[in-house]
Scaffold this motif. Structure first.
Motif, mmCIF file in Angstrom:
data_model
loop_
_atom_site.group_PDB
_atom_site.id
_atom_site.type_symbol
_atom_site.label_atom_id
_atom_site.label_comp_id
_atom_site.label_asym_id
_atom_site.label_seq_id
_atom_site.Cartn_x
_atom_site.Cartn_y
_atom_site.Cartn_z
ATOM 1 N N ASP A 1 0.791 -1.245 0.000
ATOM 2 C CA ASP A 1 0.000 0.000 0.000
ATOM 3 C C ASP A 1 0.818 1.288 0.000
ATOM 4 O OD1 ASP A 1 -1.951 -1.911 0.208
ATOM 5 O OD2 ASP A 1 -2.737 -1.242 2.136
ATOM 6 N N GLN B 1 0.962 4.028 -1.561
ATOM 7 C CA GLN B 1 0.107 4.741 -2.503
ATOM 8 C C GLN B 1 0.138 6.251 -2.282
ATOM 9 O OE1 GLN B 1 -2.826 1.440 -1.308
ATOM 10 N NE2 GLN B 1 -3.855 2.409 -3.038
ATOM 11 N N GLU C 1 -2.343 8.108 -1.565
ATOM 12 C CA GLU C 1 -3.309 8.518 -0.538
ATOM 13 C C GLU C 1 -2.628 9.309 0.572
ATOM 14 O OE1 GLU C 1 -6.333 9.502 1.381
ATOM 15 O OE2 GLU C 1 -6.819 8.085 -0.233
ATOM 16 N N ARG D 1 -2.318 -2.583 -3.540
ATOM 17 C CA ARG D 1 -3.006 -1.293 -3.467
ATOM 18 C C ARG D 1 -4.329 -1.526 -2.734
ATOM 19 N NH1 ARG D 1 -3.707 1.356 -9.290
ATOM 20 N NH2 ARG D 1 -5.026 -0.497 -9.503
ATOM 21 N N HIS D 2 -4.571 -0.710 -1.727
ATOM 22 C CA HIS D 2 -5.877 -0.751 -1.063
ATOM 23 C C HIS D 2 -6.830 0.132 -1.870
ATOM 24 C CE1 HIS D 2 -8.240 -1.731 2.580
ATOM 25 N NE2 HIS D 2 -8.938 -0.684 2.185
ATOM 26 N N ILE D 3 -7.918 -0.448 -2.351
ATOM 27 C CA ILE D 3 -8.863 0.294 -3.183
ATOM 28 C C ILE D 3 -10.290 0.004 -2.722
ATOM 29 C CG2 ILE D 3 -9.780 0.632 -5.505
ATOM 30 C CD1 ILE D 3 -7.082 0.032 -6.640
ATOM 31 N N TYR E 1 -8.865 6.086 -0.247
ATOM 32 C CA TYR E 1 -8.559 4.978 -1.156
ATOM 33 C C TYR E 1 -9.696 4.719 -2.146
ATOM 34 C CZ TYR E 1 -4.734 4.049 2.101
ATOM 35 O OH TYR E 1 -3.612 4.164 2.895
ATOM 36 N N VAL F 1 -5.100 6.263 -5.200
ATOM 37 C CA VAL F 1 -4.881 4.818 -5.095
ATOM 38 C C VAL F 1 -3.632 4.363 -5.839
ATOM 39 C CG1 VAL F 1 -7.343 4.374 -4.802
ATOM 40 C CG2 VAL F 1 -6.323 4.201 -7.087
#
Length: 225
Positions: free
Chosen positions: A11, A13, A15, A48-50, A73, A80
């Motif tokens: 993760d 990312q 964000e 990736r946390h989505i 996210y 993301v």
């Protein structure tokens, strides 16, 4: 290091709704791990946390924005995407997940087994959420785990160390090591790591929290010598 290893980057990312302690250091160390893993032909897996943009897949109690969608996210947004410094190559696998663990409702385990991987080198965020959950699931599935302590971060140092202590207490297949030592391992050189000696090795009461962190740090410092 044998070819049964894989680097799992959790993760990392764009964000930015969470302010993370030592994030710049985490990025720098992850970049070093990534460079060496690629050079040594160690498989690299990103997560990736989505969250679905309409909020339809959010777990109970997950924070929502005014429109009912996720507050972080959110699918289809820049947030993301993997940060540019760690951008995956076209041939590297990016795994999307909707829950904390990289193994929950994904084919990560099947893919790792197909590659013959038995050891996961883990870095990323957040130490006390997605990293913690993923390491516990990896342990339950039979993997050996090398957790790179200074390539992980979360919102507070207390949270970071709390997660490290919990994992050190109960993940019997765990090594905790710093980036320098992990780079040595990736290059198949002698390296030092901390392996828990027995269950609940860092057991402590609330008033002992700071001294237990110091005890953990002392163990980790010895792995740098």
């Amino acid at each position: 290091m044998n070819n049964k290893n894989a680097l799992l980057i959790i993760d990392m990312q764009q964000e930015d709704s969470f302010v993370l302690e030592n994030f710049d250091t985490t990025v720098a160390h992850t970049a070093a791990l990534l460079e060496t893993a690629r050079r040594q032909r160690v498989p690299v897996i990103y997560t990736r946390h989505i969250n679905q943009a309409d909020g339809s897949d959010l777990p109970r109690g997950e924070p929502r924005a005014a429109d009912g969608g996720p507050s972080s996210y959110r699918a289809g947004t820049r947030q993301v995407e993997i940060i540019e410094r760690l951008a995956p190559r076209p041939d590297e696998w990016v795994l999307d997940k909707g829950r904390y663990s990289a193994f929950h409702r994904t084919d990560l385990d099947a893919r790792l087994k197909a590659l013959g991987v038995d050891t996961l080198i883990v870095s990323g965020v957040l130490t006390d959420v997605c990293v913690l959950s993923s390491v516990f699931d990896a342990f339950a599935l039979g993997y050996h785990i090398r957790l790179v302590s200074d390539a992980c971060a979360t919102t507070t140092l207390a949270g970071h160390y709390s997660a490290l202590l919990i994992l050190a207490n109960w993940v019997y297949s765990l090594e905790i090591l710093n980036c320098v030592q992990c780079l040595r391992a990736l290059e198949d050189r002698d390296y030092l790591s901390m392996t828990p000696e027995h269950p609940d090795v860092f057991a402590h009461q609330p008033h002992e929290f700071e001294s237990t962190i110091a005890r953990l740090q002392a163990h980790l410092v010895r792995t740098q010598e």
